[in-house]
Scaffold this motif. Sequence first.
Motif, PDB file in Angstrom:
ATOM      1  N   GLY A  39      70.066   9.150 -34.085  1.00 41.18           N
ATOM      2  CA  GLY A  39      69.410   7.874 -34.342  1.00 41.18           C
ATOM      3  C   GLY A  39      69.195   7.039 -33.106  1.00 41.18           C
ATOM      4  N   GLY A  40      69.768   7.470 -31.973  1.00 46.65           N
ATOM      5  CA  GLY A  40      69.595   6.742 -30.728  1.00 46.65           C
ATOM      6  C   GLY A  40      68.331   7.162 -29.999  1.00 46.65           C
ATOM      7  N   ALA A  45      73.418   5.334 -23.980  1.00 49.32           N
ATOM      8  CA  ALA A  45      73.693   4.267 -24.952  1.00 49.32           C
ATOM      9  C   ALA A  45      75.075   3.695 -24.667  1.00 49.32           C
ATOM     10  N   THR A  46      75.276   2.444 -25.034  1.00 47.67           N
ATOM     11  CA  THR A  46      76.574   1.791 -24.883  1.00 47.67           C
ATOM     12  C   THR A  46      76.911   1.017 -26.145  1.00 47.67           C
ATOM     13  N   ALA A  81      66.607  -0.638 -25.907  1.00 46.03           N
ATOM     14  CA  ALA A  81      66.352  -0.776 -27.341  1.00 46.03           C
ATOM     15  C   ALA A  81      67.676  -0.904 -28.074  1.00 46.03           C
ATOM     16  N   VAL A  82      67.669  -1.669 -29.158  1.00 47.69           N
ATOM     17  CA  VAL A  82      68.849  -1.833 -29.999  1.00 47.69           C
ATOM     18  C   VAL A  82      68.679  -0.961 -31.234  1.00 47.69           C
ATOM     19  N   GLY A  86      74.223  -1.850 -33.598  1.00 44.67           N
ATOM     20  CA  GLY A  86      74.237  -2.685 -32.403  1.00 44.67           C
ATOM     21  C   GLY A  86      74.379  -1.916 -31.109  1.00 44.67           C
ATOM     22  N   PHE A  87      74.015  -0.623 -31.115  1.00 47.34           N
ATOM     23  CA  PHE A  87      74.052   0.158 -29.894  1.00 47.34           C
ATOM     24  C   PHE A  87      72.883  -0.231 -28.988  1.00 47.34           C
ATOM     25  N   LEU A  88      73.163  -0.346 -27.708  1.00 44.88           N
ATOM     26  CA  LEU A  88      72.120  -0.623 -26.714  1.00 44.88           C
ATOM     27  C   LEU A  88      71.732   0.697 -26.061  1.00 44.88           C
TER      28      LEU A  88
END
Length: 404
Positions: A39-40, A45-46, A81-82, A86-88
């Motif tokens: 989904g990322g 990602a962080t 992108a979020v 709430g993953f960046l």
Amino acid sequence: MTPVELSRTVLCAVRRAVDVGELSVPVPASAVVTPPGPGGCGDYATNIALRLAGPAGRPALEVAEILRPHIASAPGVADVAVTGPGFLNVTFEGGAFAALVEEVLEQGTRYGYGDALAGQVVELRVPHDTRAEVVADTLVRIVATQGGRAEVRHTEPVNLRPVPAPEDPAPLGPDAARWALLHPAPHDRPRISADHLVQRESNPLFRVRYAHARTRALRRNAAALGHVGALHGVRPPSGSGGLGLTEAVPHEGSPTLSAEDLRTPGDTGVPTGARRTDASLEISAHASIPASPASPVSPVSLASVPREAVLPSPPRQHEADLLAALADYPHALCVAARHRAPDRLARHLVVTADALLGFQHVVLPLGDEKPSAAHRTRLALAEAAGTVLAGGLSLLGISAPEYL
């Protein structure tokens, strides 16, 4: 931008948000960045927004939206992108992958070393058992990569007791015996069989060692094609976009299983030019040119390659898989040290090897294809993979062959 640099960028973004009053939280000491999960999107990602949601007293999505513009404004970041809760998700500009490869080649087999255990003494209390002693011996080196110091003691109470091997692994020889004991998770019973010696795709040890040998063969074959430069260990001038190449230095003095009969098995390599039945491990005809031992191979020099040419955007899937494996190596090394789990490192080497074996076929020109900047950059990526494989194998106490 490298993963380490991105982690610092994320922390700077938090600090800026705190300084301007957008967030009221303590700035954490570290920020974890990993390849995006399901989904990322993007390159990394962080979960920093999820970590800060509680202290901030705000929803993670809101915290992520606050941090997004601060991260997006950093040099080398193309988009943020979020996703999910709430993953960046961060997408790099074209030169970011080049920086990763350059970092690996510059640091050599010390790539991935950190300070997660700096100043800590890790006591390993083990029973008098071959597997426990091999695991402890390996952890001494892995813990040292993170700045710690491991001390091995044969005393009670034991705090490191992997499931013992069902039989003596010594007849397999030192490399296969160590792999048989280290690759399974500590709670799994190791399998001691000749399967660890066979040269086929089903054997993960063979794939890892073969992948390293392929990186060395690609370099020799590139030299035979006149496709390498003359610089060695020289970092190109800033802004040149070049990637210097350093030699992967094998680990010296790795202890064996402390048994005299753990001798290196006879040469089981295949002659140069042989073809395997496994399609993914087939040696192409153009990649079978041996290098003369008397003529050292000059390393790759990419000083003349524009940074935007280093990896096309978007990268091919095999390139992306290999880059992700290289970028995640420091994290795998840190996890192996923290959790006293050398199997984490062994499994990551398998992932890296599989990515390299899928990528190797596009490194050198095929048929009438002429050498280009793209080939030189792919060769640098393959060399970086070989460096990581050599470093990881040395930490496990396993040899990284030049030929196989």
